[in-house]
Structures are given as C-alpha cells and as structure tokens.
Design an enzyme around this catalytic site. Structure first.
Site, PDB file in Angstrom:
ATOM      1  N   HIS A 216       0.818  -1.215   0.000  1.00  0.00           N
ATOM      2  CA  HIS A 216       0.000   0.000   0.000  1.00  0.00           C
ATOM      3  C   HIS A 216       0.853   1.267   0.000  1.00  0.00           C
ATOM      4  O   HIS A 216       0.333   2.351  -0.260  1.00  0.00           O
ATOM      5  CB  HIS A 216      -0.953  -0.019   1.195  1.00  0.00           C
ATOM      6  N   SER A 220      -0.035  -1.149  -6.239  1.00  0.00           N
ATOM      7  CA  SER A 220      -0.059  -2.420  -6.959  1.00  0.00           C
ATOM      8  C   SER A 220       0.505  -2.258  -8.370  1.00  0.00           C
ATOM      9  O   SER A 220       0.312  -1.225  -9.015  1.00  0.00           O
ATOM     10  CB  SER A 220      -1.488  -2.957  -7.054  1.00  0.00           C
ATOM     11  N   LYS A 244     -14.327  -8.527  -7.814  1.00  0.00           N
ATOM     12  CA  LYS A 244     -13.512  -9.429  -8.645  1.00  0.00           C
ATOM     13  C   LYS A 244     -12.781 -10.452  -7.777  1.00  0.00           C
ATOM     14  O   LYS A 244     -12.787 -11.657  -8.074  1.00  0.00           O
ATOM     15  CB  LYS A 244     -12.513  -8.611  -9.460  1.00  0.00           C
ATOM     16  N   ASP A 245     -12.162  -9.978  -6.682  1.00  0.00           N
ATOM     17  CA  ASP A 245     -11.476 -10.900  -5.764  1.00  0.00           C
ATOM     18  C   ASP A 245     -12.455 -11.877  -5.131  1.00  0.00           C
ATOM     19  O   ASP A 245     -12.153 -13.069  -4.968  1.00  0.00           O
ATOM     20  CB  ASP A 245     -10.757 -10.119  -4.658  1.00  0.00           C
ATOM     21  N   GLU A 288       6.259 -33.606   0.405  1.00  0.00           N
ATOM     22  CA  GLU A 288       5.015 -33.154  -0.213  1.00  0.00           C
ATOM     23  C   GLU A 288       5.313 -32.513  -1.567  1.00  0.00           C
ATOM     24  O   GLU A 288       6.414 -32.041  -1.821  1.00  0.00           O
ATOM     25  CB  GLU A 288       4.315 -32.142   0.695  1.00  0.00           C
TER      26      GLU A 288
END
Length: 422
Positions: A216, A220, A244-245, A288
């Site tokens: 922030h 972005s 959207k997220d 894994e």
C-alpha cells in the site's frame, strides 16, 4: 488537554471508537478508497486468496492442536482419534491438510504472476523480498506440520531433511543435534516441531501484514507494468476489486472443497497412514509435492553440501531478482524474447517437480541436473544479459488509453487530460 478528533462514520459506536483509535478510518482508506490500477486481472486475486488460506490454516490448526498429543507413542493415535471420535474432526483435519496444498498453489501462482509482470522491480523491492521471506517461513511451517502425524513418511522425511544440515562444516552437527533434541529423531524432535509449527503461522501473519503495508506504500503493479498517471488510470478498491477478488475466492474455495470432500488424500502419501517405524525404511522417501522441485535440485548434485547449497540458494536467489533483471520494462507483455524464456522457466519448474517425485537414478537424475542447471542459468545469466540486449516493444501512454482502446468506456475517458508519453 488533547481534543478528540471528529470522524465521519454514522454508526455512533464506530464513531466513538474511531475518534479515539482511528482504525476504521485506516481500514476505510486502505480497503475502500485505495486506488487500484483499472486493468488488473484475476491473477491479482491470488494474493487475497493466499491471505484467506492463511486464516483458514490458523483457525483449523488451533482446533487440531486442542486434540493432538505431541508424543511419539501417542501422536499417530491422536490423529486417528481426531479422524474417528472428535466431532467433525475428519473435516477439520482434511481442511487443514488439503489447505496446505491449496495455500502453496495460491502462493506459487502469485509468485509466477509477479515474475511475469515484473512486480519485483523498483519501487517494490522490499515488497518482493518480504514475499520471499514469507515463502521461506511457509516452507518451514509446512515441513514441521508434515512431521506431526508421525507416520512413516513423516518420520523419514524429518530424518532426511534435518540431516541435511550436517553437510555444513563445523556448525552442521550442532544444528542437527539442536533440531533433534538428542542423537536421533525422537520425542524431543516431535515436541520442538509441534511448538514451532504452532508459532510460525503467527510469525507468517505478521509478515503478511508487513507485506500488505509495503504494497500500500508503493501501490499495486498491473499487467502493463506502467505506473498510473492520474485518476483516469485507477478505480477504488471497493467495489471494483473486492467483487472481482470475491468471485475468484468463491471459485477457488469450490475447487478446494472438491478435494476436501471427494479426494482428500489425493495430494498426500499412503505411507503416512503407517505408524512411524525407525527400523523400516520406505522404498522411496518423497516430501510433499510443493517441495519436489527443490528436492530434485538437492538430489541432482552428487556432493551433499553442494546439493544443500543449491536447494537453499535457489530460493535465496529470488530475493536478488530486482538487481539481477536489468531491463527497465517490467511486464513480459512488452518483452517478446524474455517472455519465451519465462515459459521455459515455468516448464522447467514442472519438470523438476516431477523429477523430484521419481527415484534419483537413470534418466530422471539427468533430467533433474539439466533442470537445475537451467534454473540457475535463467536467473544468473539470461536475466541480466537479456535486460541489457533485448529491445522491448513500445509501451502505451497510459493505462486508461490501453484499456479504452478500440471503443467502450467513452464516458470514463471523455474528461481525461492529455497524457504524457511513457
């Protein structure tokens, strides 16, 4: 006496709290009016998805810790008791176990998106380095969590991985003894790993908060890799990005739930349903799936110390990307040559992952060596050289010009000021 500052919220309780502790003002600024580039796509949702997965992992881990017994003679049975006798214990355990894989899927997509669009370049160097640290802490947390069920793969995985530190001269053996709490992987080791597995997610949470704060500050990135030049290039975080997220999160959770309810053991190893036995070595010890590319690098180099350095170096190398990549253009969309090599790197990571799951012999060993060599060649040689030699395509003048090109959004672009050349 200090004056209490008036705030703008209608709710009197919220207003009273915020006038004394302006947390709601901060949240309103950072997650409501925060300007986001108007061209971000669904790949930018994976940061939010990773954050939600972290919360799910901490919540389910807390409930599992209430029922788990960190003793070598009780650990395996306590996990079986969670699965069979604890109300909805099977669900919590499967959500937690599959959540680790889903968390890594989200983070790997998030990382490769950053690599493709140059999100590690100035002014986001600290943001990227914090991301690499988060990745390292994630790997440590996941490894220690995998040991806790105390099955065959848990025990032998812990034995193999902790023994790697013995490759370091002078300090190696003391580190191994400290990790084990004795002279072999036993009860003190399990206690240490349980304590650290419980602690590290909260360290991870703190790092994620720092990562978000750094984001922030510098803003972005976006698919074009150019900075917004004004209000015409951005949209408020809410409702445009939250919707959207939110949609991406719902789709991701549906896929996550399909694994939990229909194939909960698909990404696990069947040997881990056998109690740990120090006298019986599994035919093929594998970690894994999210560790497999690095495991392939470890085994590709004949020298033990060299393999350990290659494995850890492959992750540490990522922190230096802002200085290894000399190109002034961020996004691969405008770097036609490097874009091809990026996809080769992605394929290389997949091949290394598959080679890591195979026995370290024959053709798979050769493939792992070639894949390891290309990985380091890509970052140490190709990236700096191409940054100097490649001629990128012309950049658009602004984000809004690129978004609105070809019609649509006339009202939004009607009042835009003349734009400077990027």
């Amino acid at each position: 006496m200090a004056q209490v500052q008036a705030t703008k919220f209608k709710n009197p309780v919220v207003n009273w709290i915020d006038s004394r502790l302006p947390i709601f003002t901060m949240l309103d600024h950072e997650y409501n009016h925060y300007p986001m580039p108007r061209n971000v796509n669904y790949l930018w949702a994976f940061g939010a998805i990773a954050g939600i997965m972290l919360v799910i992992m901490i919540a389910t881990g807390l409930f599992l810790a209430m029922q788990y017994s960190s003793h070598t003679s009780l650990a395996f049975d306590s996990v079986e008791r969670i699965m069979r006798d604890v109300n909805y214990g099977w669900l919590i355990r499967y959500v937690h176990a599959n959540g680790a894989s889903m968390f890594f899927i989200a983070v790997y997509i998030h990382m490769f998106r950053g690599l493709y669009y140059g999100s590690y370049k100035a002014p986001r160097e600290i943001l990227w380095i914090l991301g690499v640290i988060i990745f390292l802490v994630m790997m440590g947390t996941a490894f220690m969590g995998y040991v806790l069920p105390w099955g065959q793969m848990s025990f032998w995985g812990a034995t193999v991985i902790t023994n790697l530190f013995s490759a370091f001269p002078i300090v190696g053996d003391p580190i191994v003894t400290l990790l084990w709490g004795g002279f072999s992987v036993d009860n003190p080791t399990l206690n240490r790993f349980f304590a650290l597995h419980f602690l590290l997610p909260f360290v991870l949470l703190g790092l994620v908060i720092l990562h978000t704060a750094a984001l922030h500050v510098c803003g972005s990135n976006n698919p074009l890799g150019i900075d917004p030049k004004g209000p015409q290039d951005t949209v408020p975080f809410n409702p445009y990005v939250t919707v959207k997220d939110g949609f991406a999160v719902v789709i991701f959770l549906i896929i996550y739930a399909s694994f939990v309810f229909f194939m909960p053991n698909y990404m696990g190893h069947p040997d881990n349903y056998i109690p740990a036995n120090p006298l019986v070595t599994p035919a093929h010890i594998v970690p894994e799936w999210y560790f497999l590319p690095f495991y392939a690098m470890l085994r590709a180099i004949p020298d033990k110390l060299g393999g350990v350095l290659a494995m850890f170096g492959s992750i540490a190398l990522l922190a230096f990307l802002p200085w290894l990549d000399r190109s002034k253009v961020r996004s691969c969309k405008f770097r036609p040559i490097y874009r091809q090599f990026f996809w080769i790197l992605a394929l290389d990571a997949l091949v290394l992952g598959y080679a890591g799951a195979m026995p370290a012999e024959g053709a798979w060993l050769i493939i792992a060596r070639i894949g390891t060599a290309y990985y380091f060649f890509h970052f140490l040689v190709l990236l700096p050289v191409l940054g100097k030699l490649e001629r990128p395509s012309p950049l658009p003048n602004s984000i809004s010009e690129s978004v609105l090109k070809g019609g649509g959004g006339i009202a939004a672009g009607a009042h835009a000021k003349p734009m400077e050349k990027a």
